[in-house]
Design an enzyme around this catalytic site. Sequence first.
Site, PDB file in Angstrom:
ATOM      1  N   SER A 163       0.827  -1.213   0.000  1.00 52.93           N
ATOM      2  CA  SER A 163       0.000   0.000   0.000  1.00 52.93           C
ATOM      3  C   SER A 163       0.862   1.263   0.000  1.00 52.93           C
ATOM      4  CB  SER A 163      -0.977   0.003   1.181  1.00 52.93           C
ATOM      5  OG  SER A 163      -0.316   0.235   2.393  1.00 52.93           O
ATOM      6  N   HIS A 199       8.678   3.077   8.746  1.00 57.35           N
ATOM      7  CA  HIS A 199       8.506   2.192   9.901  1.00 57.35           C
ATOM      8  C   HIS A 199       7.290   2.660  10.708  1.00 57.35           C
ATOM      9  CE1 HIS A 199       9.657  -0.570  13.055  1.00 57.35           C
ATOM     10  NE2 HIS A 199       9.399   0.384  13.934  1.00 57.35           N
TER      11      HIS A 199
HETATM   12  C1  GRF Z   1       3.859  -0.695   6.762  1.00 55.92           C
HETATM   13  O1  GRF Z   1       3.210  -0.534   7.980  1.00 55.92           O
HETATM   14  C2  GRF Z   1       5.298  -0.270   6.860  1.00 55.92           C
HETATM   15  O2  GRF Z   1       5.506   0.806   7.717  1.00 55.92           O
HETATM   16  C3  GRF Z   1       5.950  -1.492   7.426  1.00 55.92           C
HETATM   17  O3  GRF Z   1       5.311  -2.571   6.793  1.00 55.92           O
HETATM   18  C4  GRF Z   1       3.994  -2.170   6.401  1.00 55.92           C
HETATM   19  C5  GRF Z   1       3.915  -2.400   4.913  1.00 55.92           C
HETATM   20  O4  GRF Z   1       2.639  -2.129   4.406  1.00 55.92           O
HETATM   21  N1  GRF Z   1       7.385  -1.440   7.224  1.00 55.92           N
HETATM   22  P1  GRF Z   1       2.429  -2.017   2.832  1.00 55.92           P
HETATM   23  O5  GRF Z   1       3.053  -3.274   2.216  1.00 55.92           O
HETATM   24  O6  GRF Z   1       3.127  -0.775   2.348  1.00 55.92           O
HETATM   25  O7  GRF Z   1       0.965  -1.976   2.635  1.00 55.92           O
END
Ligand code: GRF
Length: 201
Positions: free
Chosen positions: A13, A108
């Site tokens: 996402s 993060h």
């Molecule tokens: C997000 O919460 C990011 O901060 C963490 O992993 C998750 C990934 O979500 N590192 P997406 O794949 O971008 O939807």
Amino acid sequence: MKRLAILVSGRGSNFEAIARNIREDKLDAEIAAVVANNPEAKALDTARSLGLNAISLPSKGIDSDTYAAQVRDALAPLHIDLICLAGFMRRVGQPLLDAYPQRILNIHPSLLPSFPGLHVQQQALDYGVKWSGCTVHFVDAGVDSGPIVAQAAVPIVEGDTADTLAARILVEEHKIFSEAIAVVLGGKYRIEGRRVVRLTQ
Ligand code: GRF
């Protein structure tokens, strides 16, 4: 045009938000590659459906440094300006850090330095903090430890679960990642120790 490589492991996402911001002229960049270390990553399908260069480079059973060298070699012909880790669940090995010094960003889902690592929304709830959030930082050899480019705070509300908190944080992730990318691509900053100092001219 500055060229991004986006490294993903799953849903993607954050990658989609970056692609959308580029499409809507909110971010001046192009996505030159989407690299997934997990061949099942939904982000790969999304990248393909957007007509982007989707690279499946499985990391299973490969140590971090060997894998980092493989990513470096795959990206070498693409003239990448900045690598964005968008839900990339592997540690970045030294060969990639050496090839892109201070040119790798990670997002993060906590207010670093609180709660580095995994399952951080649950960690925040268990600790009882009243605010959490998200952080975009440069990647160094540590875990979620490089200089911070952007952060957004998110309140924890009564009845939150790790999932409801993660969803509230994600809304902010989708904003600040592109903002941080714009700052770094714009070049108007200096890294002083741990601090990313924005320059006004
Ligand atoms: C997000 O919460 C990011 O901060 C963490 O992993 C998750 C990934 O979500 N590192 P997406 O794949 O971008 O939807």
